[in-house]
Enzyme design. Sequence first.
Site, PDB file in Angstrom:
ATOM      1  N   GLU A 327       0.835  -1.195   0.000  1.00 17.06           N
ATOM      2  CA  GLU A 327       0.000   0.000   0.000  1.00 17.06           C
ATOM      3  C   GLU A 327       0.873   1.250   0.000  1.00 17.06           C
ATOM      4  O   GLU A 327       1.759   1.394   0.845  1.00 17.06           O
ATOM      5  CB  GLU A 327      -0.910   0.038   1.233  1.00 17.06           C
ATOM      6  CG  GLU A 327      -1.919  -1.097   1.302  1.00 17.06           C
ATOM      7  CD  GLU A 327      -2.710  -1.113   2.605  1.00 17.06           C
ATOM      8  OE1 GLU A 327      -3.875  -1.517   2.563  1.00 17.06           O
ATOM      9  OE2 GLU A 327      -2.156  -0.716   3.653  1.00 17.06           O
ATOM     10  N   CYS A 328       0.647   2.149  -0.927  1.00 17.43           N
ATOM     11  CA  CYS A 328       1.204   3.493  -0.970  1.00 17.43           C
ATOM     12  C   CYS A 328       2.732   3.508  -0.828  1.00 17.43           C
ATOM     13  O   CYS A 328       3.436   3.334  -1.812  1.00 17.43           O
ATOM     14  CB  CYS A 328       0.535   4.368   0.089  1.00 17.43           C
ATOM     15  SG  CYS A 328       0.751   6.138  -0.223  1.00 17.43           S
ATOM     16  N   GLY A 329       3.265   3.706   0.367  1.00 19.97           N
ATOM     17  CA  GLY A 329       4.706   3.690   0.542  1.00 19.97           C
ATOM     18  C   GLY A 329       5.317   2.375   0.108  1.00 19.97           C
ATOM     19  O   GLY A 329       6.427   2.345  -0.440  1.00 19.97           O
ATOM     20  N   THR A 429      -0.879  -0.867  -4.509  1.00 18.23           N
ATOM     21  CA  THR A 429      -1.891   0.149  -4.776  1.00 18.23           C
ATOM     22  C   THR A 429      -1.665   1.368  -3.898  1.00 18.23           C
ATOM     23  O   THR A 429      -1.085   1.268  -2.806  1.00 18.23           O
ATOM     24  CB  THR A 429      -3.294  -0.433  -4.512  1.00 18.23           C
ATOM     25  OG1 THR A 429      -4.270   0.602  -4.632  1.00 18.23           O
ATOM     26  CG2 THR A 429      -3.395  -1.036  -3.120  1.00 18.23           C
TER      27      THR A 429
END
Length: 463
Positions: A327-329, A429
């Site tokens: 996720e993200c990072g 994502t």
Amino acid sequence: MVLSALRGSSGKTLLALGLLRAWRNLGRSVAPFKKGPDYIDPAWHSLAAGRECRNLDTFLMGRDGAAQSFIRHSEPAALTIIEGNRGIFDGVDAEGTHSTAELAKLLGAPVVLVADCSKVTRTLAAMIRGCRDFDPEIAIRGVILNQVAGGRHERILRTTVERYAGVPVLGAVPRVRDGTFPERHLGLLPPQEHPDAEAAIEAAAAIVARHVDLDRLSDIACSAPPMESPDMQADDVPAEQGDRPRVGVARDSAFGFYYPENLEALAAAGAEMVMVSPLKDRELPPLDALYIGGGFPETHAEALAANTGFRQGLMDAVEDGLPVYAECGGLMYLGERLEANGRTYPMVGALPVRFGVEEQMQGHGYTRLEVSGENPYFPVGRELAGHEFHYSRPLEWKEGAFDLVFSVKRGRGFDAKKDGLCYRNVLATYTHIHACGTPDWAPAVAARARERMGERSVVRAVS
């Protein structure tokens, strides 16, 4: 008790931390909650309260999910503080859906408003009265004045709020500009990066103990009516299935954005949790799956890049089929390069994407995704509710090297239309999900891990 405000950045977090620690210093049991999608404030709440803070969000979790989580993680003997987000009636639409006010009504909780009193006197009474009358179902039981300029300012504010709004003033906190709680982007610096987080919390507790009526606030919290419990499901207990698959969780100061329910859901699905650090571990340990949450890889880019053993080990494991959810990072870390602070840093390279960190926010708020392509974790057609918060964006990527398996219905995602980068058993994502609102996520990760464990067992047997 819900601690809310007229708008964001009014001082709710400082007061919530001060209340939690001040009551704890008096020997009271406290239970912290944070409304909305957030990782940093709950980390501070957990430190101040000495117990884990839980998020409550009806968009991410649904109304029943939020209510069940509150009942499960609060206790009758504890003074419970739920810190709201934004202004009390601010939601996703004109009706205030998913606002702090709607959460307060769901829980039957009394509300105390924090008011930033900078450059205002009598007008504050009109704003407080407007909030009191706007929704009669909301029980606004008091106001804490914040950023008060002096004694005369306080007297005018107290008199007008109590006379014209009919709401008691429960404290008046003077202006504090000592940098005790430095900020990054739109929130506080994470406590693990603060030079002295404990001293900061004790300073907040001292301010609150000096300027706020703790006894009256305690009475308000204790006045909350009993909450009628929705249908509660027993906590999932992992079935006996022999050896449990080893699911790694990348957790250090670069990657620290995890909802506790997500980790608990993985354990409940039968996974053995293994904490790993892309910053400090020199190599990737034997794993059956890996979960890389969000965080601040850009502020640790040099150290992440320098740890070539871990990066190469993860790259090799991805090519060998290791299930990875990011996720993200975590998405940024799996990319090829990361541009931050005027420099370019090599990352894992599993996804041929060059990411850049911008000064302006690139994605912020709730997201809705539809699963539009095959992937290891979600069926096609599944709708996902989540949130995103990122200053990074993809600058360049290799077309056809991965699939984008989410269609963005709300939010920014990878390119405003798509999200969900899928390569082999990797799904990465920009959206963060909450296990209470996405109950099929953890079992899917555990299932892929169990398959991987079986494959490794076959390889060991053959060799």
